[in-house]
Design a protein around this motif. Sequence first.
Motif: not given
Length: 336
Positions: A67-71, A139-142, A150-156, A222-226
Amino acid sequence: MFKKITEKFKGDRKYFSIVFFILIILGVSGIVTESVINRTKENWENILIDKISRIQESIKNDFESKQNDLVNKLNLVRQDLRKSLTPESESYKEIVKLINDEVFDNYSIEIFAPNGKLIAWNHIIAVEQDELFPLSFPLGEAYFLSKDLLNYLSIIDTTHLESDIFYIAISTPIEEKFRINNQYSKNISFQKELITKYQTDITVDYSPYTEKSKDGRRFSFELINSKENKIGMVSFQKPLLNNSINQLKETATKIQSLLVVIALLFVGFGLNTDFKKLDSYLFRLILLLVYLTALRALIFVFGFPSNFINGPLTDPSYFSSPFGWGIVKSPIEFFT
């Protein structure tokens, strides 16, 4: 007094002294192993809680790293976009060039104009123009974006220029839904990474609506975002007492096997002087062959060094031979 003691360990005697101490260590290791196994059985409930907690925290850290890499990549895109989207700019060529930089090779990036129109992208489009609104997550949440393959890890998120708002979507593949064995498939699987790392059955559900497993043999979290919002669920099989005991025994056996091999090596060093005194070259050759055969047989029986080292050098898929009942089971064993 001390000199008299040290004199007894001079010459070849020192090698046999080392062998003697190794034999003592072998005996002690057996006692210690049994003691550790008994303590493990007695305190298994507390040990189990600790093991589950450590696996959970480690998996969370693994996901947080992705997640940090994506951010970080999102921030890099936003930073460069502000330089490219100047009021004087009459085209979006610089944007296309920017997001197609090799630093973003493992990411799908889409840039949307203030009206929601897709104006630039790289590689495969993850977020289509008609998928921007309504937003799947704030906005801003993974979040996890599910596509056909595919399943993606995404942020808009957004970036501001003057009074206009441009939208940025950045995604990285995290799980292939189907394994395709061809030159284009990268076999991306976060779940498989975790299974390989923790050597246990792990399931990752990429949906915020997945419930915890009701199977008492499994632990779910649970997997949680930032932003502390749930975006997925991980469940894994709880460590078993028998497996833990077997691992302890296996570790002890490896250590004891290594000590036996080392002891045999020192026996050879200790007999070296007497070996050189033999007059018959034929007898010396026979003894040498017997010694080397015994040493190689021990190495084969104990699986050394394949059972002690992980990596390509110990992978039998690269090289192995059925010769001598499989005495050469990996590339590194070809040289031992």
